[in-house]
Motif scaffolding. Structure first.
Motif, mmCIF file in Angstrom:
data_model
loop_
_atom_site.group_PDB
_atom_site.id
_atom_site.type_symbol
_atom_site.label_atom_id
_atom_site.label_comp_id
_atom_site.label_asym_id
_atom_site.label_seq_id
_atom_site.Cartn_x
_atom_site.Cartn_y
_atom_site.Cartn_z
ATOM 1 N N VAL A 291 0.850 -1.196 0.000
ATOM 2 C CA VAL A 291 0.000 0.000 0.000
ATOM 3 C C VAL A 291 0.888 1.249 0.000
ATOM 4 N N ALA A 292 1.905 1.239 0.864
ATOM 5 C CA ALA A 292 2.828 2.383 0.907
ATOM 6 C C ALA A 292 3.491 2.556 -0.455
ATOM 7 N N ARG A 293 3.872 1.460 -1.060
ATOM 8 C CA ARG A 293 4.531 1.554 -2.376
ATOM 9 C C ARG A 293 3.605 2.203 -3.396
ATOM 10 N N GLN A 294 2.308 1.809 -3.322
ATOM 11 C CA GLN A 294 1.333 2.398 -4.258
ATOM 12 C C GLN A 294 1.234 3.910 -4.079
ATOM 13 N N HIS A 295 1.166 4.334 -2.811
ATOM 14 C CA HIS A 295 1.081 5.779 -2.546
ATOM 15 C C HIS A 295 2.328 6.504 -3.056
ATOM 16 N N LEU A 296 3.489 5.876 -2.838
ATOM 17 C CA LEU A 296 4.740 6.506 -3.284
ATOM 18 C C LEU A 296 4.756 6.621 -4.806
ATOM 19 N N GLU A 297 4.295 5.576 -5.472
ATOM 20 C CA GLU A 297 4.273 5.608 -6.947
ATOM 21 C C GLU A 297 3.284 6.645 -7.451
ATOM 22 N N SER A 298 2.112 6.688 -6.781
ATOM 23 C CA SER A 298 1.122 7.664 -7.217
ATOM 24 C C SER A 298 1.688 9.084 -7.045
ATOM 25 N N TYR A 299 2.441 9.317 -5.960
ATOM 26 C CA TYR A 299 3.071 10.618 -5.769
ATOM 27 C C TYR A 299 4.040 10.914 -6.915
ATOM 28 N N LEU A 300 4.865 9.900 -7.247
ATOM 29 C CA LEU A 300 5.895 10.112 -8.268
ATOM 30 C C LEU A 300 5.302 10.366 -9.646
ATOM 31 N N HIS A 301 4.244 9.612 -9.980
ATOM 32 C CA HIS A 301 3.726 9.692 -11.353
ATOM 33 C C HIS A 301 2.636 10.749 -11.527
ATOM 34 N N LYS A 302 1.947 11.086 -10.435
ATOM 35 C CA LYS A 302 0.780 11.953 -10.587
ATOM 36 C C LYS A 302 0.808 13.141 -9.621
ATOM 37 N N LEU A 303 0.734 12.820 -8.337
ATOM 38 C CA LEU A 303 0.459 13.872 -7.357
ATOM 39 C C LEU A 303 1.457 15.028 -7.400
ATOM 40 N N ARG A 304 2.745 14.698 -7.598
ATOM 41 C CA ARG A 304 3.726 15.794 -7.492
ATOM 42 C C ARG A 304 3.599 16.810 -8.632
ATOM 43 N N TYR A 305 2.867 16.453 -9.687
ATOM 44 C CA TYR A 305 2.694 17.407 -10.797
ATOM 45 C C TYR A 305 1.446 18.283 -10.638
ATOM 46 N N VAL A 306 0.605 17.961 -9.643
ATOM 47 C CA VAL A 306 -0.676 18.672 -9.526
ATOM 48 C C VAL A 306 -0.455 20.096 -9.000
ATOM 49 N N LYS A 307 -1.049 21.041 -9.718
ATOM 50 C CA LYS A 307 -0.934 22.454 -9.310
ATOM 51 C C LYS A 307 -2.300 23.095 -9.508
ATOM 52 N N PRO A 308 -2.649 24.093 -8.658
ATOM 53 C CA PRO A 308 -3.923 24.789 -8.903
ATOM 54 C C PRO A 308 -3.834 25.624 -10.190
ATOM 55 N N ALA A 309 -5.002 25.853 -10.822
ATOM 56 C CA ALA A 309 -5.013 26.671 -12.046
ATOM 57 C C ALA A 309 -4.823 28.143 -11.680
ATOM 58 N N LEU A 310 -5.335 28.544 -10.515
ATOM 59 C CA LEU A 310 -5.189 29.954 -10.108
ATOM 60 C C LEU A 310 -3.806 30.193 -9.533
ATOM 61 N N GLY A 311 -3.293 31.391 -9.768
ATOM 62 C CA GLY A 311 -1.992 31.756 -9.210
ATOM 63 C C GLY A 311 -2.155 32.848 -8.171
ATOM 64 N N GLY A 312 -1.029 33.262 -7.591
ATOM 65 C CA GLY A 312 -1.049 34.289 -6.543
ATOM 66 C C GLY A 312 -1.730 35.573 -6.996
ATOM 67 N N SER A 313 -1.438 36.014 -8.244
ATOM 68 C CA SER A 313 -2.015 37.293 -8.701
ATOM 69 C C SER A 313 -3.531 37.184 -8.848
ATOM 70 N N ASP A 314 -4.017 35.953 -9.234
ATOM 71 C CA ASP A 314 -5.481 35.754 -9.323
ATOM 72 C C ASP A 314 -6.114 35.945 -7.942
ATOM 73 N N LEU A 315 -5.452 35.363 -6.930
ATOM 74 C CA LEU A 315 -6.017 35.466 -5.573
ATOM 75 C C LEU A 315 -6.042 36.920 -5.107
ATOM 76 N N ILE A 316 -4.950 37.644 -5.396
ATOM 77 C CA ILE A 316 -4.891 39.057 -4.977
ATOM 78 C C ILE A 316 -6.003 39.848 -5.685
ATOM 79 N N ALA A 317 -6.197 39.531 -6.977
ATOM 80 C CA ALA A 317 -7.269 40.201 -7.733
ATOM 81 C C ALA A 317 -8.640 39.874 -7.125
ATOM 82 N N MET A 318 -8.733 38.718 -6.460
ATOM 83 C CA MET A 318 -10.020 38.354 -5.856
ATOM 84 C C MET A 318 -10.167 38.942 -4.451
ATOM 85 N N GLY A 319 -9.151 39.693 -4.006
ATOM 86 C CA GLY A 319 -9.289 40.394 -2.725
ATOM 87 C C GLY A 319 -8.447 39.821 -1.604
#
Ligand code: CTP
Length: 430
Positions: free
Chosen positions: A361-389
């Protein structure tokens, strides 16, 4: 130490000529280069020889394009002239009277024939220009102490003073004299590499001298030991060399707590599968070798091998990550939790632990991190948040991290979802 008198030398009884093997076994460019080099050497009244590993491999029929040429005379001057002819890049070591030519992805080493003496065990050799005979006698094993003449009248003639051909036929690794490992204990690692790579055996006296001189590894600097380990890791199956080193107590000279066994063999094989088509990096192999050491032991190994900061970090991170495996062994943990557990660690360390961890199970989580999770980023950036107040400052970072968690956990699938979440959080906060 002087070469033995000629009568005591095991002269090769059958004159072997390797001219056709040189032509067939080497790329045309290299074979042609050797002809040019030989002609120029002859014009300068110098004798030129091909020596070392490439001769061994030509006789074994194994590809090897790392040419080592020995010149009876000034190798650097000859190499300079050839560099001009080939428009090759040249690097020289005047102190050791050596030069390297590189061109079109090829490289050729030139050495002035020399004899070597060692002031004390572990010291680098003192070099004196000499004959081909003394140059061959300074070498590590009989199978590496053969030369091929490139002189016009003798082109391709094998020079085998120490029985290298016989040892190749009998599949033996044999030193040339009793002090070989005392003079240079790094040859202990070299002996194990050749033994395992070629499926040869250590000749009986050689094995006894090797065992006697294991203690001399204490005199070898960290940089030289690390280089030997790098060479081991470049072998097709380094685990074979490491297991043999463990059996003989050589591995424990790197660190007393290191082990090489069936567990390590499996992990190294898996590492090769995972990194295909590339071989595993030095850091990955080392992290697996050091995986069963504790934190202090890893630190000791890093210091004694003088590891670079990035490699030491991988070894250290892999050891620290072991403590997280328990937390990763639950199937139901959220992706954002996995991300936060692993995000500070070097990637090679996560790969090492994904190979080494016992829990599937731990190995699966580690692999999922390596192949998928570590690339995930929000679409909004800091300037978007500032523009939203959102007020500029630490709050922006905090909200971006919450957005990434939401993305990881599937709670936000689009930019609009993210914007809706931010609005919700901002209203909650007021
Ligand atoms: N050599 C030696 N003692 C050492 C290192 C090298 O005698 N400690 C000699 C050997 O004759 C060897 C040659 O220098 O053949 C070149 O060394 P190296 O390039 O390390 O080895 P190769 O023989 O070319 O073998 P391989 O690269 O296949 O391991």
């Amino acid at each position: 130490m002087k070469p033995p008198p000629t009568c005591a030398i095991m002269r090769d009884m059958i004159a072997t000529n390797l001219a056709s093997k040189l032509k067939e076994g080497l790329p045309a460019e290299l074979a042609g280069f050797m002809k040019t080099a030989a002609e120029l050497a002859a014009e300068r009244g110098l004798s030129l020889y091909l020596v070392g590993g490439v001769v061994r491999d030509l006789l074994l029929g194994k590809p090897n394009f790392d040419l080592d040429l020995v010149v009876e005379g000034d190798a650097v001057a000859l190499a300079r002239e050839l560099a001009g002819i080939k428009a090759a890049k040249i690097t020289t070591h005047p102190r050791f009277k050596t030069a390297k030519l590189t061109w079109a992805g090829l490289s050729v080493d030139f050495t002035t024939a020399r004899s070597e003496s060692y002031e004390h065990p572990g010291a680098l050799p003192t070099v004196t220009p000499g004959s081909l005979e003394s140059d061959l006698f300074r070498r590590d094993f009989t199978i590496n102490a053969m030369a091929v003449s490139l002189d016009a009248g003798r082109y391709g003639e094998l020079i085998d003073h120490y029985g290298g051909q016989t040892d190749l036929a009998q599949r033996l690794i044999r030193v040339l004299h009793e002090r070989s490992f005392t003079d240079d204990a790094t040859r202990i690692w070299r002996a194990l590499r050749y033994e395992q790579r070629l499926d040869f055996q250590l000749e009986e006296a050689t094995l006894n001298w090797l065992k006697r001189d294991i203690v001399q590894l204490n005199t070898i600097s960290g940089d030289r030991l690390r280089y030997e380990l790098e060479c081991v890791f470049r072998e097709a199956r380094p685990e074979k060399v490491l297991c043999r080193a463990d059996e003989l107590g050589v591995l424990q000279k790197l660190h007393p707590a290191l082990r090489a066994d069936a567990w390590l063999e499996d992990r190294f094989r898996l590492a090769r599968k995972l990194t295909l088509p590339q071989p595993p990096s030095f850091a990955l192999y080392l992290a697996l070798l050091a995986y069963r050491l504790n934190g202090d032991e890893c630190a000791e190994l890093s210091t004694s091998l003088k590891l670079s900061k990035p490699v030491a970090r991988v070894v250290h991170d892999a050891a620290s990550l072991k403590a997280k495996i328990k937390a990763l062994a639950y199937p139901e943990i959220k992706p954002s939790y996995v991300y936060r557990l692993l995000c500070g660690f070097s990637q090679s360390a996560v790969v090492a632990v994904s190979i080494a961890a016992a829990s599937p199970v731990a190995r699966q989580h580690l692999e999922s991190y390596l192949h998928k999770l570590r690339y995930v980023k929000p679409a909004l950036g800091g300037s978007d948040l500032i523009a939203m107040g959102v007020a500029p400052g630490p709050r922006v970072k905090e909200l971006l991290e919450r957005l990434r968690d939401a993305r990881l956990n599937g709670e936000a699938l689009s930019r609009q979802d993210e914007a809706a979440l931010v609005k919700e959080w901002l209203t909650e906060a007021t």
